[in-house]
Design an enzyme around this catalytic site. Structure first.
Site, mmCIF file in Angstrom:
data_model
loop_
_atom_site.group_PDB
_atom_site.id
_atom_site.type_symbol
_atom_site.label_atom_id
_atom_site.label_comp_id
_atom_site.label_asym_id
_atom_site.label_seq_id
_atom_site.Cartn_x
_atom_site.Cartn_y
_atom_site.Cartn_z
ATOM 1 N N CYS A 3 0.820 -1.102 0.144
ATOM 2 C CA CYS A 3 0.025 -0.031 -0.028
ATOM 3 C C CYS A 3 0.785 1.514 0.018
ATOM 4 O O CYS A 3 1.658 1.742 0.970
ATOM 5 C CB CYS A 3 -0.890 -0.128 1.277
ATOM 6 S SG CYS A 3 -1.744 1.484 1.717
ATOM 7 N N CYS A 25 -0.062 3.868 2.744
ATOM 8 C CA CYS A 25 0.533 3.403 3.991
ATOM 9 C C CYS A 25 1.989 3.909 4.384
ATOM 10 O O CYS A 25 2.360 4.355 5.405
ATOM 11 C CB CYS A 25 0.665 1.917 4.181
ATOM 12 S SG CYS A 25 -1.172 1.180 4.010
#
Length: 162
Positions: free
Chosen positions: A59, A62
């Site tokens: 991600c 993230c």
């Protein structure tokens, strides 16, 4: 055939099914990660405001969110604030390599068995759940949008700490 009755039952079934997969929402008690297969050292959180962040090594947002949460942790930790990053990767090595590149002082734990993430059902990665001192979810923050997300979280944390 009475389509109005059929439609009514369809709607009831759809709402019931949607509620069953809705996961954890504001007002709900946040489930204890240690009781649902999360591995790693968790701090004591009773009476504290906690930001539980669900992330994954694949991600990109993230990667930006976790250093931002580190700033919030440094800013509010002395006031009773914790950040707990819950990695959702099934591959522990990928998660470890991802986190190893970041300088985080808050706890990072792993849910390689996907039990906690399945229970909480975050809608996207990252998703952060802000939990009040009473253990109930105050707000849910999906995605990460840089300074805009941090500003919203900072205001929510400040309010929750009062």
């Amino acid at each position: 055939m009475n389509y109005q009755i059929l439609f009514k039952y369809f709607c009831i079934a759809w709402v019931t099914a949607a509620a069953a997969v809705a996961g954890v929402n504001p007002g709900d008690v946040f489930p204890d990660p240690s009781a649902h297969g999360v591995v790693g050292k968790l701090p004591a959180v009773k009476g504290k405001v906690v930001l539980y962040d669900f992330w994954a090594s694949w991600c990109a947002p993230c990667r930006a969110a976790l250093p931002g949460y580190e700033k919030l942790y440094q800013q509010f930790h002395a006031q009773g604030f914790e950040v707990i990053a819950i990695g959702t990767d099934t591959d522990a090595a990928a998660a470890k390599a991802f986190v190893g590149k970041l300088k985080l002082s808050f706890p990072v734990v792993a849910d390689t068995g996907q039990k906690h993430v399945e229970l909480v059902a975050p809608p996207t990665m990252p998703t952060a759940y802000l939990v009040g001192r009473d253990g109930k979810v105050v707000s849910v923050h999906t995605g990460f949008h840089g300074a805009k997300s941090l500003k919203k979280l900072e205001a929510a944390i400040t309010a929750a700490l009062k």
